[in-house]
Design an enzyme around this catalytic site. Sequence first.
Site, PDB file in Angstrom:
ATOM      1  N   ARG A  21      -5.247  13.202   3.174  1.00 30.63           N
ATOM      2  CA  ARG A  21      -5.185  14.670   3.116  1.00 30.63           C
ATOM      3  C   ARG A  21      -3.736  15.158   3.155  1.00 30.63           C
ATOM      4  O   ARG A  21      -3.418  16.202   2.611  1.00 30.63           O
ATOM      5  CB  ARG A  21      -5.989  15.293   4.265  1.00 30.63           C
ATOM      6  N   SER A  38     -15.950   2.116   9.119  1.00 29.53           N
ATOM      7  CA  SER A  38     -16.402   3.361   9.717  1.00 29.53           C
ATOM      8  C   SER A  38     -17.882   3.362  10.098  1.00 29.53           C
ATOM      9  O   SER A  38     -18.612   4.276   9.750  1.00 29.53           O
ATOM     10  CB  SER A  38     -16.138   4.504   8.721  1.00 29.53           C
ATOM     11  N   CYS A  42     -21.261   3.131  18.508  1.00 31.26           N
ATOM     12  CA  CYS A  42     -21.911   3.777  19.646  1.00 31.26           C
ATOM     13  C   CYS A  42     -23.428   3.862  19.457  1.00 31.26           C
ATOM     14  O   CYS A  42     -24.175   4.008  20.420  1.00 31.26           O
ATOM     15  CB  CYS A  42     -21.325   5.174  19.845  1.00 31.26           C
ATOM     16  N   THR A 271       4.888   1.967  17.790  1.00 34.32           N
ATOM     17  CA  THR A 271       5.107   0.780  18.635  1.00 34.32           C
ATOM     18  C   THR A 271       6.607   0.578  18.838  1.00 34.32           C
ATOM     19  O   THR A 271       7.411   1.413  18.415  1.00 34.32           O
ATOM     20  CB  THR A 271       4.528  -0.479  17.963  1.00 34.32           C
ATOM     21  N   PRO A 274       9.704   0.972  14.896  1.00 28.28           N
ATOM     22  CA  PRO A 274       9.461   2.342  14.396  1.00 28.28           C
ATOM     23  C   PRO A 274       8.656   2.418  13.104  1.00 28.28           C
ATOM     24  O   PRO A 274       8.107   3.478  12.782  1.00 28.28           O
ATOM     25  CB  PRO A 274      10.869   2.898  14.171  1.00 28.28           C
ATOM     26  N   ASN A 275       8.540   1.311  12.384  1.00 26.13           N
ATOM     27  CA  ASN A 275       7.740   1.334  11.152  1.00 26.13           C
ATOM     28  C   ASN A 275       6.277   0.960  11.390  1.00 26.13           C
ATOM     29  O   ASN A 275       5.484   0.929  10.452  1.00 26.13           O
ATOM     30  CB  ASN A 275       8.342   0.382  10.116  1.00 26.13           C
ATOM     31  N   ILE A 276       5.964   0.626  12.640  1.00 27.56           N
ATOM     32  CA  ILE A 276       4.585   0.200  12.932  1.00 27.56           C
ATOM     33  C   ILE A 276       3.994   1.118  14.003  1.00 27.56           C
ATOM     34  O   ILE A 276       4.560   1.296  15.075  1.00 27.56           O
ATOM     35  CB  ILE A 276       4.543  -1.275  13.408  1.00 27.56           C
ATOM     36  N   ALA A 278       0.300   2.232  16.191  1.00 22.49           N
ATOM     37  CA  ALA A 278      -0.935   1.586  16.666  1.00 22.49           C
ATOM     38  C   ALA A 278      -1.807   2.619  17.362  1.00 22.49           C
ATOM     39  O   ALA A 278      -1.301   3.553  17.995  1.00 22.49           O
ATOM     40  CB  ALA A 278      -0.609   0.435  17.604  1.00 22.49           C
TER      41      ALA A 278
END
Length: 575
Positions: A21, A38, A42, A271, A274-276, A278
């Site tokens: 988006r 997806s 639950c 994390t 800086p490029n990863i 989580a």
Amino acid sequence: MKLLIIGGVAGGASAAARARRLSEDAHIVLFERGPDVSFANCGLPYYIGGAIVDRDKLLVTTPERLRSRFNLDVRTQCSVEAIDRTAKKVRVRDASGREYDEAYDKLLLATGAAPVRPPIPGIDLPGVFTLRNLQDADRIKERLDGGVKQAVLLGGGFISLELAENFVRRGILTTVVEKNDQILAPFDKEMTTPIVRELAAKGVTLLLSQSAEALEQTVEGLVVCLSSGPRLPAQLVVCGVGVRPENELAVDAGLEVGPRGGIRVNEQLQTSDPNIYAVGDAIEVKDVSLRVPTQVPLASPANRQGRVAANNIFGHEVQYRGTQGTAIVGVFGQTAAITGASEKSLRQADRPFGKIYVHPTHHAGYYSGAEAMTLKLLFDPTTGRVLGAQVVGGAGVDKRIDVLSVAIQAGMTVFDLEEMELAYAPQYGSAKDPINMAGFVAGGLLRGDHPQISVEAVLATPLAEQPFLLDVRTPQEFESGHIPGAVNIPMDELRSRLGELPRNRKIATYCQVGQRGYLATRIMLQAGLPAVNIGGGYKTYKLYSSCPTKSFLCRAGEGPKVSLRDARRELLERT
Ligand SMILES: Cc1cc2nc3c(=O)[nH]c(=O)nc-3n(C[C@H](O)[C@H](O)[C@H](O)COP(=O)(O)OP(=O)(O)OC[C@H]3O[C@@H](n4cnc5c(N)ncnc54)[C@H](O)[C@@H]3O)c2cc1C
């Protein structure tokens, strides 16, 4: 921008959709080790139990839909095996076993948490399962459909209790084995008493302070060997003793992880590289109430974190505020819900707190169908700021926990709860909602209107030193159960019988829920008597006194007070 996302369920799929988006141009690749993306983890216990009939309903979306609607490069049955941070690429293995590298500009880890399998003999026997995904649910369901009479659930957490309900609905004799002395670890123990009672009433055997030390295969089926001796027969065992973050990729790549394995992230969910980024069950988060690092494996934080990470990746800077562990579980007719700090966690953190209990009904008592609930509120004893809450009962628990969750997020105090304007009509609530009631009691306590003594303080005091215990309920209520040593003077007779009370000894008074006790305290204080109210009254006393300890367990329809010796005998007979 080329964004690679590892993990295609709650956190990963939510990040992918948000990312699209925000950028129509980005190349977004979603890697998922399993065949589905997806899906609704639950809902799995309810699919197993039959409340959800159509398996497809658990697929919130499909890879095809993510491709067509969001133009995502979805690669299912593709496992990411390693991250090369220097070259900014990952190694992928697809369903055919072929390995290839994929380069990234930004990488998002949404690898979730894996069920823990305790290292005990027999844990890998056929018939011993864990539950994380649809394939696990299929395997468990298939086994049940093949005819299971007895099942053992290892662990008394949320998933185990949901499974217990669903197994019982399928007519299966179900035993829950929990190594701690309480179920539902995040809750304070006394707040689990109504759930323990409910399990007992519905025929679930609950073994507390017991652990499985081995699983054996016999000709009749499996046997769960408990460390205390009993051997439980079962045709199916589900291990629900907790989860651990899937952090191997992060650890191997040299990313920082916390002491319990959660991937360390900053407020942008970035994390130590800086490029990863989580998100989800794999990360360590900040506890909103205690401001310490923690791990909270829940769907709502994972979904929201996915969105936050995508925003940050695409330059819309937002901060993740932290997690407060708002959770809810239904066990047959009872619901237990929690938000923020518990008494246990506050004690562990050595934080001062005040607490109160109220036992209102979910809507006006004069309108039929009012269901009881118990609400425990924890607050800062100086400022009154709400720190945590737990609600257990029937209908309306969900609404109250959500209001209190928002109160915590908004930094509200118990005085704000007194003033809170909530929707009311007799079939929905009360003119003084349970939330207001909790605010009145806590606010009154902080203003010094009604000194209070806790049930535990009374129970912990040796009998000879105990305050004078005054029960102001009706004689009928008193006869049907009272705190040992209490004297009964019904509320409506109190003013005329004040002369019967000691002047030189503390008087601890109580009623059923604390309200008449409060009135009695006010009358006695104004008459110069040293009175205190026992917080939450007799109902709170019952939460503590009938909370099973390690030497008790519950059994079908008999409540929690069955001795371990009787239980062992029954278990041996069953074997
Ligand atoms: C039975 C069950 C019931 C639950 N009920 C509730 C509930 O009622 N309320 C609630 O709040 N939470 C509930 N949860 C927890 C909730 O589902 C999780 O908190 C949430 O799914 C976490 O999202 P996630 O994206 O971090 O991880 P997950 O949803 O677990 O997704 C991670 C995905 O990453 C994939 N993956 C991992 N490593 C790799 C790799 N190297 N390469 C490719 N793919 C990889 C995995 O296959 C997995 O599908 C439940 C969980 C279960 C299992």
